[in-house]
Design an enzyme around this catalytic site. Structure first.
Site, mmCIF file in Angstrom:
data_model
loop_
_atom_site.group_PDB
_atom_site.id
_atom_site.type_symbol
_atom_site.label_atom_id
_atom_site.label_comp_id
_atom_site.label_asym_id
_atom_site.label_seq_id
_atom_site.Cartn_x
_atom_site.Cartn_y
_atom_site.Cartn_z
ATOM 1 N N ARG A 12 0.831 -1.218 0.000
ATOM 2 C CA ARG A 12 0.000 0.000 0.000
ATOM 3 C C ARG A 12 0.863 1.265 0.000
ATOM 4 O O ARG A 12 0.370 2.351 -0.297
ATOM 5 C CB ARG A 12 -0.958 0.014 1.187
ATOM 6 C CG ARG A 12 -1.935 -1.136 1.205
ATOM 7 C CD ARG A 12 -2.772 -1.199 -0.083
ATOM 8 N NE ARG A 12 -3.823 -2.203 0.006
ATOM 9 C CZ ARG A 12 -3.676 -3.491 -0.323
ATOM 10 N NH1 ARG A 12 -2.518 -3.939 -0.777
ATOM 11 N NH2 ARG A 12 -4.680 -4.332 -0.202
ATOM 12 N N ASP A 60 12.160 5.053 27.541
ATOM 13 C CA ASP A 60 11.215 5.332 28.627
ATOM 14 C C ASP A 60 11.762 4.621 29.859
ATOM 15 O O ASP A 60 12.541 3.681 29.730
ATOM 16 C CB ASP A 60 9.813 4.813 28.300
ATOM 17 C CG ASP A 60 8.709 5.497 29.108
ATOM 18 O OD1 ASP A 60 7.805 6.089 28.494
ATOM 19 O OD2 ASP A 60 8.752 5.446 30.355
ATOM 20 N N ASP A 128 6.444 13.653 28.769
ATOM 21 C CA ASP A 128 5.291 14.189 29.502
ATOM 22 C C ASP A 128 5.678 15.285 30.486
ATOM 23 O O ASP A 128 4.920 15.599 31.379
ATOM 24 C CB ASP A 128 4.576 13.049 30.237
ATOM 25 C CG ASP A 128 5.478 12.370 31.264
ATOM 26 O OD1 ASP A 128 6.647 12.779 31.399
ATOM 27 O OD2 ASP A 128 5.001 11.435 31.920
ATOM 28 N N CYS A 186 -0.412 15.431 32.023
ATOM 29 C CA CYS A 186 -1.589 14.559 32.062
ATOM 30 C C CYS A 186 -2.017 14.217 33.478
ATOM 31 O O CYS A 186 -3.196 14.062 33.763
ATOM 32 C CB CYS A 186 -1.325 13.277 31.282
ATOM 33 S SG CYS A 186 -1.174 13.557 29.522
#
Ligand SMILES: [Zn+2]
Lengths: 250, 66
Positions: A12, A60, A128, A186
């Site tokens: 694709r 992380d 974050d 957050c």
């Protein structure tokens, strides 16, 4: 160039004039560092893995918590307590065994980050907190590595792209110079999953476009996304000649 | 003269700078960025940048979440 298995997997892309076999080869040669494996990093990493970006480095240092699952779509309830970066590495290898994934399971200091930047040609800031964002920005300016920054809170998102290979590029610090200021994240403000997912997805889109050589609409721009109206606002970020990170007197 | 701040009209003195507008608004500006007519004005220019009648000012906060 591409194996039969790759031709099938990426068919694709190969149908797209803007990607094609050459673009797919560029993706295969692409080396991207994604810092932060939360609500932004989950979709960003999974889309880049699916697209066949040949080398992904994930960073992380958190373990998965139950409150992450409302928005961090790469993980499952049974994964709670495990290291996010190892979970995501496994997830990406399941999506696409043709690519190489490496994990960094520590909080990088500037010296380690600068070393990692020597081995990639693009960075996605999916972190974050403001301190990490300023540190990543400064390192990318220093190492002249392009940086795509995403952020989201409540029903709002922000997207920026700084091509630090170009001397006239602005930087994150030109826009938000004071890292010590209280900013929204957050855990203190809440966020809707699809809002942070939209921004992470846009980071992946910009990364793919950058790697295959398509022009970007966000270089030296700030895009603000309003999840209530679905409107995007665009602002030009002017390089601040007095910027202590990218300016002339740094 | 009148300018628009985040879609609301605000009346300020002629030749006001961005900094004078912000003092007039008396808003907490921590972590804020400011744009005039969709172009970000660096914080180091806030004290010298002069506003004009009808300028559209956008004020927004840095967001760090992800
Ligand atoms: Zn700068």
């Amino acid at each position: 160039m591409l194996s039969d298995a790759e031709m099938l997997r990426y068919s694709r892309h190969l149908l797209l004039e803007d990607v094609g076999e050459l673009g797919q080869k560029d993706l295969k040669d692409g080396k991207v560092l994604i810092i932060g494996m939360g609500g932004l990093g989950s979709p960003a990493a999974m889309y880049l893995a699916g697209a066949g970006v040949g080398s992904l480095v994930l960073s992380d240092f958190d373990c998965l918590e139950v409150s992450n699952l409302q928005r961090q779509i790469g993980y499952q309830t049974g994964d709670i307590g495990a290291d996010k970066v190892e979970l995501m590495k496994h997830r990406l290898e399941m999506i696409n065994p043709e690519i190489r994934v490496r994990s960094i399971n520590v909080e990088m200091d500037e010296a380690q980050l600068l070393m990692e930047l020597m081995m990639v040609n693009l960075v996605l800031d999916c972190t974050d907190n403001m301190d990490s964002r300023q540190m990543i920005n400064a390192a990318c300016v220093k190492a002249k590595v392009p940086l795509i920054v995403g952020a989201a809170i409540r029903l709002e998102g922000q997207l920026m792209f700084f091509d630090n290979r170009q001397a006239d590029s602005a930087c994150y610090h030109c826009l938000f110079p004071n890292s010590e200021e209280q900013t929204l994240n957050c855990s203190n403000s809440g966020v809707l999953g699809p809002v942070v997912g939209t921004i992470g997805t846009m980071q992946a889109l910009e990364a793919i476009k950058h790697i295959v050589g398509l022009p970007s609409g966000v270089k030296n721009r700030l895009k603000l996304f309003d999840g209530k109206t679905l409107d995007w606002q665009t602002f030009v970020i002017n390089k601040d000649p007095n910027c202590t990170v990218c300016g002339q007197n740094r | 003269m009148n300018v628009i701040v985040n879609e609301s009209p605000v009346e300020i003195a002629e030749n006001s700078t961005v900094e004078q507008l912000l003092n007039h608004l008396d808003k907490p500006l921590k972590g804020c960025a400011l744009a005039v007519n969709q172009s970000i004005i660096s914080r180091s220019k806030w004290s010298e940048y002069k506003l004009r009648e009808g300028d559209q000012i956008s004020l927004f906060q840095a967001i760090a979440g992800g």
